[in-house]
Design an enzyme around this catalytic site. Sequence first.
Site, PDB file in Angstrom:
ATOM      1  N   GLY A   7       0.841  -1.193   0.000  1.00 54.73           N
ATOM      2  CA  GLY A   7       0.000   0.000   0.000  1.00 54.73           C
ATOM      3  C   GLY A   7       0.872   1.237   0.000  1.00 54.73           C
ATOM      4  N   LEU A   8       0.978   1.877  -1.169  1.00 57.43           N
ATOM      5  CA  LEU A   8       1.873   3.022  -1.315  1.00 57.43           C
ATOM      6  C   LEU A   8       1.077   4.291  -1.615  1.00 57.43           C
ATOM      7  CD1 LEU A   8       4.628   1.261  -3.463  1.00 57.43           C
ATOM      8  CD2 LEU A   8       4.681   1.719  -0.998  1.00 57.43           C
ATOM      9  N   LYS A 179      -6.887   4.379  18.456  1.00 53.76           N
ATOM     10  CA  LYS A 179      -6.880   5.262  17.280  1.00 53.76           C
ATOM     11  C   LYS A 179      -8.297   5.693  16.912  1.00 53.76           C
ATOM     12  CE  LYS A 179      -5.054   7.362  13.674  1.00 53.76           C
ATOM     13  NZ  LYS A 179      -5.907   7.294  12.537  1.00 53.76           N
ATOM     14  N   GLU A 186     -10.633  13.978  17.270  1.00 55.13           N
ATOM     15  CA  GLU A 186     -10.216  14.836  16.151  1.00 55.13           C
ATOM     16  C   GLU A 186     -11.433  15.486  15.479  1.00 55.13           C
ATOM     17  OE1 GLU A 186      -8.801  13.557  11.843  1.00 55.13           O
ATOM     18  OE2 GLU A 186      -7.226  13.189  13.341  1.00 55.13           O
TER      19      GLU A 186
END
Length: 330
Positions: A7-8, A179, A186
């Site tokens: 996964g780039l 997370k 957030e």
Amino acid sequence: MQIGMMGLGRMGYNMALRLMAGGHEVVAYDLNRDSVAAIEADGAVAATSVEDFIARLKPPRAIWLMLPAAVTESTVRDLSPRLSPDDVIVDGGNSNYRNAVDLAGELATAGIHFLDVGTSGGVWGKERGYCLMIGGDAGAVARLDPIFATLAPGGDPSFGTAERGYLHCGPAGAGHFVKMIHNGIEYGMMAAYAEGLNVLKSANAGAVARQADAETSPLDEPQYYRFDFDIAAVTEVWRHASVISSWLLDLTASALAADPNLASYQGNVADSGEGRWTLKAAIDTSVPVPVLSSALFGRFTSRGNDEFANKVLSAMRQAFGGHIEKKEGH
């Protein structure tokens, strides 16, 4: 240490670069061949297929997935039959913590370790480092400590890892759970900044002509609402020694400095799932989260998902009082 990065995208590519800069060998694979070619030019070992990717990794293998949550689970199940006992799969994406609990249990029967690593840092992580929230087997976590230490911002090694930006939060699912809550918070922080700045933007309402009719609420004491604030300058001054200063505010001030009216944005705010999962966890555990829920619902509103409800309101007002809808902007 050798690590496979699958996964780039926006984060995976930069994480691979940071790892290589820290002296690690990265074997990289992505469905996008251009991304693979680019990372190879930057020093990674390129893999042309999943089979080639696994073959280039030395046992016990360490594979880090930076994939959309929608495909992570199927990818893990595709990889696991090709792996060997004591190999480690790391999910660094924003997957549901429940999936991590289930996948870790499934893979454990084959002796494969599964770590869920909540990763925060965005597109700036390559330079700033990444905050890592880790769940899973303690032995596998310890083995990958050099990887976590390189990705994290760093700090005095005499202190615990939390002060260096990474933490083993607990068993499988713990990393993604932490997370998930991080992202729920957030949402709330972003909404608070956005709502407050919107009030500042409207603080000159007393200087604007207002229609006098039955459908328009009059503005009481307009003399108190004649401020034409420079919103970009306000966010900039807040960055300096204010109690509400933060990296989010830094980014907001930068965006407003470049585009004071944010004309390049439509205001359709997406949500990738963590806010929803946070609310489910809060409901399941009977924890009140009015701010976080309001922030999530605000994102739904931004995408026009309240349109029918608003039409119902207009229909009711017309039915009981003969109120005719005013055109937008009036």
